[in-house]
Write a protein that holds these residues in place. Structure first.
Motif, mmCIF file in Angstrom:
data_model
loop_
_atom_site.group_PDB
_atom_site.id
_atom_site.type_symbol
_atom_site.label_atom_id
_atom_site.label_comp_id
_atom_site.label_asym_id
_atom_site.label_seq_id
_atom_site.Cartn_x
_atom_site.Cartn_y
_atom_site.Cartn_z
ATOM 1 N N LEU A 1 10.637 25.276 90.098
ATOM 2 C CA LEU A 1 10.871 23.948 89.545
ATOM 3 C C LEU A 1 9.696 23.016 89.792
ATOM 4 O O LEU A 1 9.211 22.349 88.882
ATOM 5 N N ARG A 2 9.233 22.980 91.048
ATOM 6 C CA ARG A 2 8.185 22.015 91.366
ATOM 7 C C ARG A 2 6.882 22.341 90.645
ATOM 8 O O ARG A 2 6.150 21.429 90.247
ATOM 9 N N TYR B 1 14.746 16.393 80.563
ATOM 10 C CA TYR B 1 15.259 17.630 79.959
ATOM 11 C C TYR B 1 15.313 18.757 80.990
ATOM 12 O O TYR B 1 16.301 19.508 81.060
ATOM 13 N N SER B 2 14.269 18.874 81.801
ATOM 14 C CA SER B 2 14.231 19.921 82.817
ATOM 15 C C SER B 2 15.384 19.775 83.799
ATOM 16 O O SER B 2 16.078 20.749 84.119
ATOM 17 N N LEU B 3 15.612 18.571 84.275
ATOM 18 C CA LEU B 3 16.705 18.328 85.228
ATOM 19 C C LEU B 3 18.062 18.593 84.581
ATOM 20 O O LEU B 3 18.941 19.216 85.187
ATOM 21 N N ALA C 1 12.509 20.342 95.593
ATOM 22 C CA ALA C 1 11.393 20.313 94.647
ATOM 23 C C ALA C 1 10.982 18.877 94.310
ATOM 24 O O ALA C 1 9.789 18.582 94.160
ATOM 25 N N LEU C 2 11.946 17.963 94.198
ATOM 26 C CA LEU C 2 11.625 16.560 93.932
ATOM 27 C C LEU C 2 10.847 15.953 95.098
ATOM 28 O O LEU C 2 9.901 15.180 94.897
ATOM 29 N N LEU C 3 11.232 16.306 96.315
ATOM 30 C CA LEU C 3 10.493 15.833 97.489
ATOM 31 C C LEU C 3 9.059 16.368 97.479
ATOM 32 O O LEU C 3 8.112 15.649 97.814
ATOM 33 N N ASP C 4 8.903 17.643 97.091
ATOM 34 C CA ASP C 4 7.559 18.229 96.996
ATOM 35 C C ASP C 4 6.716 17.483 95.959
ATOM 36 O O ASP C 4 5.521 17.251 96.171
ATOM 37 N N LEU C 5 7.340 17.139 94.839
ATOM 38 C CA LEU C 5 6.624 16.435 93.775
ATOM 39 C C LEU C 5 6.093 15.093 94.279
ATOM 40 O O LEU C 5 4.911 14.767 94.076
ATOM 41 N N VAL C 6 6.946 14.346 94.951
ATOM 42 C CA VAL C 6 6.531 13.038 95.480
ATOM 43 C C VAL C 6 5.419 13.217 96.517
ATOM 44 O O VAL C 6 4.427 12.485 96.523
ATOM 45 N N GLY C 7 5.577 14.222 97.392
ATOM 46 C CA GLY C 7 4.601 14.436 98.449
ATOM 47 C C GLY C 7 3.233 14.852 97.944
ATOM 48 O O GLY C 7 2.226 14.662 98.644
ATOM 49 N N ASN C 8 3.172 15.404 96.729
ATOM 50 C CA ASN C 8 1.896 15.888 96.191
ATOM 51 C C ASN C 8 1.295 14.959 95.138
ATOM 52 O O ASN C 8 0.360 15.364 94.421
ATOM 53 N N ILE C 9 1.774 13.740 95.068
ATOM 54 C CA ILE C 9 1.218 12.781 94.110
ATOM 55 C C ILE C 9 -0.297 12.605 94.286
ATOM 56 O O ILE C 9 -1.040 12.584 93.295
ATOM 57 N N PRO C 10 -0.811 12.494 95.538
ATOM 58 C CA PRO C 10 -2.276 12.368 95.671
ATOM 59 C C PRO C 10 -3.035 13.545 95.071
ATOM 60 O O PRO C 10 -4.079 13.358 94.433
#
Length: 302
Positions: A216-217, A238-240, A262-271
């Motif tokens: 997902l991520r 759509y994915s969610l 996966a949502l937490l991973d997405l936020v953590g990898n914004i940089p």
């Protein structure tokens, strides 16, 4: 030959039985003087390194003392390639076609804009009843990581796989980068690979949640790295929705946990996303999506 043309690259971790089976199946390729083989042992603890050193001294073995992940390992292998072409296969995959090298070389020679070839892949524990296919080669959006071949000139023209993805998504990352550089990815049905995997049984594996999370991520990372800004909200929604509709609402509550992680991973990898983005224009996005989809699975004709 003093200057081989092909490298065969395999990444493995604690799957000695699968790896040994694969090497036995491709022994005829390993014996070819036009081929070199490189294997990355990603921190195995099952005796993989000793087995290779004892039984396959001709194979170049590199090791990660501590597991670094599939994508990191693939980058290490690709960085060591000195041949014109690099064939990447999983440790649980082997060729069913008789002369894959000849087919690969001829196709690249005839298609100068093709930077990468994906193969016809049969997924299952047993070999297919028939290996005949009438499919014609053609350009596609992407490729499958378990079996493909690079024209190394094109690999050096784009960034390495994103090691921070850990697992999943590197193929799509590369496909967007290739598209931005005007390199094409083609599907070559003439070359058939058997990927010895029981996909349905994966849901019962202990790593099911982690696989879902990473899958997902990686897809969401790709939205934010490459999609035009206007497309991202719709694609995320759509994915969610599809995850809830097809899995969570059907009683697969493990997926709910995977979504949250996966949502937490997405936020953590914004940089990292900001640093590595290579966004498609709206026209490029539409052109890319007009290409035939990646050929993931092949089934024998009845």
């Amino acid at each position: 030959m003093s200057n081989p043309t092909f490298s065969i690259l395999i990444t493995t971790k604690n799957r000695l039985t699968d790896l040994a089976f694969t090497l036995d199946k491709i022994q005829y390729l390993l014996d070819n003087k036009n081929v070199v083989c490189l294997i990355c042992d990603d921190g195995s603890t099952d005796g993989t390194a000793l087995y290779l050193q004892t039984n396959y001294p001709e194979i170049r073995l590199i090791q990660n003392p501590k597991s670094q992940g599939l994508i990191y390992s693939r980058n290490r292998l690709m960085g060591l390639v000195t041949t014109e072409f690099a064939i990447s296969i999983d440790d649980d995959a082997h060729f069913l076609s008789e002369n894959p090298l000849e087919s690969i070389r001829n196709y690249f020679e005839d298609n100068k804009n093709c930077g990468l070839l994906g193969f016809r892949i049969f997924w299952g524990l047993e070999e297919p009843r028939s290996i005949i296919s009438t499919e014609k080669p053609h350009q596609v959006q992407g490729f499958v990581g378990c079996a493909h071949v690079w024209r190394m000139q094109t690999w050096r023209d784009i960034p390495d796989y994103p090691a921070w993805f850990i697992f999943y998504g590197e193929e799509n990352f590369a496909s967007y980068q290739l598209f931005k550089k005007n390199w094409e990815i083609h599907y070559l049905a003439e070359v058939l690979v058997h990927h010895r995997v029981d996909i349905k049984a994966r849901k019962q594996h202990k790593d099911y949640i982690e696989r879902q999370r990473r899958s997902l991520r990686s897809g969401w990372y790709l939205f934010f790295l490459f999609y035009p800004y206007r497309e991202i909200p719709r694609k995320m929604a759509y994915s969610l929705w599809m995850q809830f509709k097809l899995k969570v609402f059907q009683g697969d509550f493990k997926t709910l946990l995977a979504i949250g992680l996966a949502l937490l991973d997405l936020v953590g990898n914004i940089p990292r996303i900001i640093k590595n983005s290579n966004r498609l224009t709206q026209k490029e996005y539409e052109t890319y999506n007009a290409l035939p989809e990646t050929k993931l699975y092949w089934k024998p004709e009845k």
